[in-house]
Structure formats: C-alpha cells, structure tokens
Design a protein around this motif. Structure first.
Motif, PDB file in Angstrom:
ATOM      1  N   HIS A  85       0.833  -1.213   0.000  1.00 41.38           N
ATOM      2  CA  HIS A  85       0.000   0.000   0.000  1.00 41.38           C
ATOM      3  C   HIS A  85       0.863   1.256   0.000  1.00 41.38           C
ATOM      4  O   HIS A  85       0.508   2.266  -0.636  1.00 41.38           O
ATOM      5  N   ARG A  86       1.993   1.206   0.700  1.00 39.96           N
ATOM      6  CA  ARG A  86       2.914   2.353   0.696  1.00 39.96           C
ATOM      7  C   ARG A  86       3.568   2.521  -0.667  1.00 39.96           C
ATOM      8  O   ARG A  86       3.801   3.636  -1.129  1.00 39.96           O
ATOM      9  N   SER A  87       3.851   1.393  -1.320  1.00 38.21           N
ATOM     10  CA  SER A  87       4.515   1.453  -2.629  1.00 38.21           C
ATOM     11  C   SER A  87       3.628   2.137  -3.666  1.00 38.21           C
ATOM     12  O   SER A  87       4.087   2.994  -4.428  1.00 38.21           O
ATOM     13  N   ALA A  88       2.375   1.770  -3.708  1.00 35.91           N
ATOM     14  CA  ALA A  88       1.374   2.386  -4.592  1.00 35.91           C
ATOM     15  C   ALA A  88       0.029   2.031  -3.988  1.00 35.91           C
ATOM     16  O   ALA A  88      -0.233   0.853  -3.717  1.00 35.91           O
ATOM     17  N   PRO A  89      -0.833   3.007  -3.745  1.00 38.55           N
ATOM     18  CA  PRO A  89      -2.060   2.753  -2.980  1.00 38.55           C
ATOM     19  C   PRO A  89      -2.898   1.614  -3.545  1.00 38.55           C
ATOM     20  O   PRO A  89      -3.114   1.499  -4.753  1.00 38.55           O
ATOM     21  N   LEU A  90      -3.355   0.766  -2.647  1.00 37.62           N
ATOM     22  CA  LEU A  90      -4.298  -0.282  -2.989  1.00 37.62           C
ATOM     23  C   LEU A  90      -5.719   0.239  -2.829  1.00 37.62           C
ATOM     24  O   LEU A  90      -5.971   1.129  -2.011  1.00 37.62           O
TER      25      LEU A  90
END
Length: 447
Positions: A214-219
C-alpha cells in the motif's frame, strides 16, 4: 520498445507453432535470451511475461521457463466442469441424504401463496426473513452482523465481484494472497483492476506485506481467505487475524473476506470481520454448504459500504432470484442447512483420510476438514507436464499456475479437489496419481 518485445514474443510463438520448440522444452534464461537477440534484459523480461500471458510458456520457481505441455483451457480455471472422467479439479460436495433433506424444504414452496411470493422480483436487500436468517447463520460469540447490512447475490462469485466493484476503481490495485482463488483473477480482469500479490507464510497473509504494498502504490482494497485458504488449506490463527485487522485500520483499507469454505472448520477463530467490523465485508454462499445448482450468495458489509455494494449488485443484475432466496431462507430457518453442512464436514474428514492414505510419503498438505489439498510434486515433475500426464489417465487436476498472481513463476505443484467423485473412485484416482508421481515424466514419456 513495445514493438521490440512483441516482435520477439511473436518470433518465439512462431517457433512453438511450427514445432521447432516442443512442449516441455526449456527456454534460455532471460539474460541469455537478451544477449542472443541483442536486447536489454528488461525487454527480455517483458517477452517472457508476454509469452506467459498468451499461455504459451510456464515458469517454475528455481527451474526456468518451459513451453507448455498443453494449451490452456479457454475458460477460467475452476469455472466450468472439465471433460475428464474423474474430475479432481472442481469441488461439488454432496452429503449423504442431502437431496431428501432439501426436498422437504422445496415442498413448502408448492403452496400457491408461498410460490407467488417467491416468484416476485428480488432486490439486493432480499427479504426481512432472508436477512434475519443469514445474520443468524453468520453470528457467533465474537461478532454478529446487522441484518440491515446483509445483501444478496445469485452466488458467491457475484457477491465478491460486487464488493470489489464498489471498492476498487477501474485501473486500481487489489491486494490478494500470492496464491489466490482463480476466479478472483478473472473478476479483477473484468473490472479493469490489477491484482497485487502479497507474501504469505504458513499462517496466511503477512500484514506487513499488505502495508508495504500500500505504501509502494495505494491499494483500493484487499481480498483475503482467512479460513481454509484455497488452494493451500491454511487457516489464520487468532493472533494473525488481529494483526491483519490492525493493518487494515492503519492503512484505511477495506477487506473482502471470502468465507465460502469456512463452514467446514467449526474450530476456526472468529472471522476477520469480528476483529475489524468497520473495515471488512464478509462474503459467503450456499453453493458449497448446500448445492451449486440452486444457490444464493450474500455479503455482510460495514454500514458505510452497504449502499455502494447494493448499487453494484443492482447495476450488474447480480441480485438473487426470488425462488432461490425463498428456498434458502427456509433451509436456513428450519435447520436443513445446518444438517447438510454437518454431513459435509463428516464427508470431508473421510475424504481427507483417503487422501492421506493414498498420497502417503508425498508432499501433499491441507487444512483439517478441507475438500482439497495442495501437492508439491517430486522432482523432476513440472506442474503442466503432470497435469497432462494425469489427463491421459482420465484424471483432471489443477496446476499451480491457475492460482499464481501476476507474472511470477508457478511452483511445481497441483491442487487436488476431493469432493466430486464417489469415495471409491477418489481412492483409485489418488492411488493412480501417486503411482504417476513416483514413476517420473521420463518413464511416462517412454511408455
């Protein structure tokens, strides 16, 4: 660049079609492929991903990429009955005497006034009686859904699709376990959603993996199977469920909890919805509990999601049929559903004993009471060649690649469904597969 990788993929596909690359042939490593064709390694990676997407090759962890032994089925895995005489791919559990039990419930619908009510249109909210019956079915000491937040679909897959449609926008990302229910991958593709594989261990999904993704790219949301995970049979312990609930609150994400197999584990911890009721939509159905031919799916949602999920059910035409809903309500209320489920728990335990005996000494594992097992094949078997060899013996099993999310290589494993054939047929089929596994692919090819 896009034309370069597709042109290279087309060239490999042409070699496969012409027979210059045969089923089972191993492709060079991506680095070697890049050197041979004068392209970057990143482009070679896209070539292999494209060949995998087309169903021409299959990757296996630590072993490489191979030309498929058979063409992939045109329909999504686990979606339609296979053509093999012994189907260990789909699971249709039937308890002894269930037809007689269900017939009594259908008899009440023959009354003209009851039948007239059952044949009226049914909306996503069903009827007050149906909502109360499902809320009672799902209720436990730690959690009980509000009947006003129970919604109905034609089956469990439609209920899952409606929840995901309400939570994840087209182009969004959906967190899923790294091995997941294949139909969810198909649903995500239809919705224009990208499934993101999340790392798991022997206790299920790792909460830190969810937060990192989620931090990498929002889910947009999470889809998860805490009890009797399909295909692994894992059941999350209490502590892991509490940690995952905390991760949902920290991230602000909603989860769709698939509880469709959970009726087989009466000793499991409470559902994930009990740990974070404001963040979890629980989905269940009667297709496994009762019968796939007359089923109803349902979702118990947080109050904030009830209206959006209901709108998704209405707009896609996924609401339950009135007749099926009336029959299901009666079966739930009069104890028929509970009696059939108890029979299936006993049946699943008996089939687990058959599998343990037939596959003794092989790396097949499952959760207590599951109607399936996960089998890590002995070397040098690969999943696709084993599936093809089993098919020649008239036995259908599911390769690991059906459950893998994204371009990751599939392990050399298969899922064995235990529910569909009669027990004596199941025993013979499993013994045949055990013999096949011990024989080895080279000996089979020489026969």
């Amino acid at each position: 660049m896009a034309r370069d990788f597709r042109r290279a993929a087309d060239a490999v596909a042409a070699q496969i079609a012409a027979g210059r690359l045969r089923p089972g042939d191993r492709l060079p490593t991506q680095r070697a492929f890049a050197r041979r064709h004068g392209i970057a390694e990143s482009t070679a990676s896209r070539v292999y991903a494209e060949l995998t997407r087309r169903g021409l090759v299959v990757g296996e962890v630590g072993r490489g990429t191979f030309v498929r032994a058979a063409q992939p089925a045109p329909d999504p895995a686990l979606a339609e009955p296979g053509g093999a005489p012994v189907d260990l791919e789909l699971n249709y559990p039937v308890a002894e005497g269930q037809s007689e039990l269900l017939a009594a419930g259908l008899a009440r619908l023959a009354r003209p006034d009851v039948l007239a009510a059952a044949l009226r249109p049914s909306g996503a909210a069903g009827t007050p009686q149906a909502r109360a019956a499902v809320a009672a079915l799902l209720a436990g000491p730690a959690w009980a859904p509000d009947p006003e937040d129970v919604l109905f679909a034609g089956n469990g897959r439609q209920a899952i699709a409606a929840c995901l449609s309400a939570l994840v926008r087209p182009g969004g990302r959906l967190g899923v376990e790294a091995l997941t229910y294949p139909v969810v991958k198909a649903i995500a593709a239809r919705l224009g959603v990208t499934p993101v594989p999340l790392e798991c261990d022997g206790e299920g999904l790792l909460p830190d993996a969810l937060l990192a993704a989620h931090r990498s790219a929002p889910l947009g949301a999470l889809y998860v199977q805490p009890t009797l995970h399909n295909p692994l049979g894992t059941t999350m312990p209490d502590r892991r469920r509490a940690e995952l609930a905390a991760a949902l609150r920290e991230s602000g994400l909603y989860a769709v909890e698939d509880a469709i197999w959970s009726f087989l584990r009466t000793d499991a911890p409470p559902p994930l919805a009990a740990y974070a009721p404001e963040r979890v939509a629980l989905v269940d159905s009667l297709s496994k509990r009762l019968a796939p031919g007359l089923t109803v799916g349902f979702a118990a949602t947080p109050r904030e999601l009830t209206a959006p999920v209901a709108a998704a059910l209405r707009s896609c035409g996924w609401s339950a049929a009135g007749y099926a809903l009336a029959a299901a309500t009666g079966w739930l209320a009069d104890g028929t559903a509970a009696a059939v489920a108890a029979g299936k728990r006993a049946d699943a335990a008996a089939r687990q004993r058959i599998a343990a005996q037939a596959l003794a000494g092989l790396a097949a594992r499952s959760g207590p009471g599951a109607y399936f097992c996960w089998w890590e094949l002995p070397q040098p078997w690969r999943a696709d060649t084993f599936v093809a060899a089993a098919a020649r013996r008239g036995i259908a099993v599911t390769p690991a690649a059906s459950f893998v999310v994204g371009p990751h290589r599939a392990p050399a494993a298969v899922r064995i469904g235990l529910a569909s054939p009669p027990p004596p047929v199941l025993r013979r089929a499993l013994e045949s597969l055990a013999e096949l596994a011990r024989t080895g692919p080279d000996d089979v090819a020489a026969e």
